[in-house]
Design a protein around this motif. Structure first.
Motif, PDB file in Angstrom:
ATOM      1  N   ASP A   2      38.566   3.589   4.121  1.00 27.26           N
ATOM      2  CA  ASP A   2      38.205   3.608   5.525  1.00 27.26           C
ATOM      3  C   ASP A   2      39.133   4.568   6.265  1.00 27.26           C
ATOM      4  O   ASP A   2      40.254   4.205   6.649  1.00 27.26           O
ATOM      5  N   LYS A   4      38.834   5.868   9.215  1.00 25.59           N
ATOM      6  CA  LYS A   4      39.048   5.511  10.616  1.00 25.59           C
ATOM      7  C   LYS A   4      40.199   4.515  10.733  1.00 25.59           C
ATOM      8  O   LYS A   4      41.065   4.643  11.617  1.00 25.59           O
ATOM      9  N   PHE A   5      40.238   3.542   9.845  1.00 27.96           N
ATOM     10  CA  PHE A   5      41.339   2.577   9.837  1.00 27.96           C
ATOM     11  C   PHE A   5      42.659   3.284   9.559  1.00 27.96           C
ATOM     12  O   PHE A   5      43.676   2.994  10.196  1.00 27.96           O
ATOM     13  N   GLN A   6      42.642   4.204   8.591  1.00 29.76           N
ATOM     14  CA  GLN A   6      43.859   4.932   8.260  1.00 29.76           C
ATOM     15  C   GLN A   6      44.338   5.780   9.434  1.00 29.76           C
ATOM     16  O   GLN A   6      45.549   5.929   9.665  1.00 29.76           O
TER      17      GLN A   6
END
Length: 211
Positions: A2, A4-6
């Motif tokens: 992910d 976006k999470f990173q």
């Protein structure tokens, strides 16, 4: 993974390390670093480390990109010169913070690939030139800010001359890459300036010739 999470995790790390300019943090959130790294390093795009590019060049770690952007103290009306386009990532970040970014890259293949990525992302205020970065981009001078993504032993005269009075120049300087310091140089008058030491860094050499 992910990404976006990173990317959000990267922003948390930047805040912990002292990046507190909200506009810089917003720019780092907006620009997808994964678009600028080599395909086999995509999963590492938001790791806080430099990553290899072709031609023995690197894309700087996110913290350094953010630190330099913050040190430039950019306003939305500013004209910016960048020396060392590399992947184009830093230019894309600077483009979120200023009116126009003029960036010079000495490796033709990198200039072409950076321009292609920036075009695909729809960023229209970045202008890329293949050439000798130590000469700057005199046709568009003076610049409110200059960012130099390669290290040397002194500031090239052409770059200081192209910096506006009151402008900020951020550059790594030192006798060898292992002992560089990132400096912000504020131009007070034609021959007067003050320096701020932003810490130890390591950059590829600033070379005058073109490939």
């Amino acid at each position: 993974m992910d990404l976006k999470f990173q990317r959000e995790a990267m922003l948390d790390q930047l805040k912990e390390r002292g990046v507190d300019d909200l506009r810089v943090l917003a720019a780092m959130r907006t620009v997808p670093r994964e678009a600028f790294v080599l395909e086999n390093f995509r999963d590492d795009a938001y790791r806080d480390s430099a990553l290899p590019l072709t031609h023995k060049q690197t894309i700087s770690q996110p913290y350094i990109v953010a630190l330099m952007a913050q040190a430039l103290e950019l306003k939305p009306t500013d004209h910016v010169l960048e020396i060392g386009t590399g992947s184009g990532y830093a230019a894309a970040v600077l483009a979120q913070l200023s009116r126009e970014v003029y960036t010079v890259e000495r490796v033709g293949d990198l200039a072409i690939s950076a321009a292609e990525v920036i075009r695909k992302l729809g960023i229209q205020n970045v202008h890329i030139r293949f050439g000798d970065g130590t000469k700057g981009w005199p046709d568009e001078a003076p610049y409110d800010a200059i960012s130099v993504a390669a290290g040397g032993t002194s500031v090239p005269n052409a770059l200081f001359d192209q910096l506006a009075i009151g402008g900020r120049l951020v550059i790594p300087l030192g006798p060898v890459p292992e002992s560089q310091k990132l400096l912000r140089i504020r131009k007070l008058a034609k021959d007067r300036y003050v320096e701020d030491d932003l810490g130890n860094v390591r950059f590829v050499p600033l070379l005058p010739d073109t490939d």
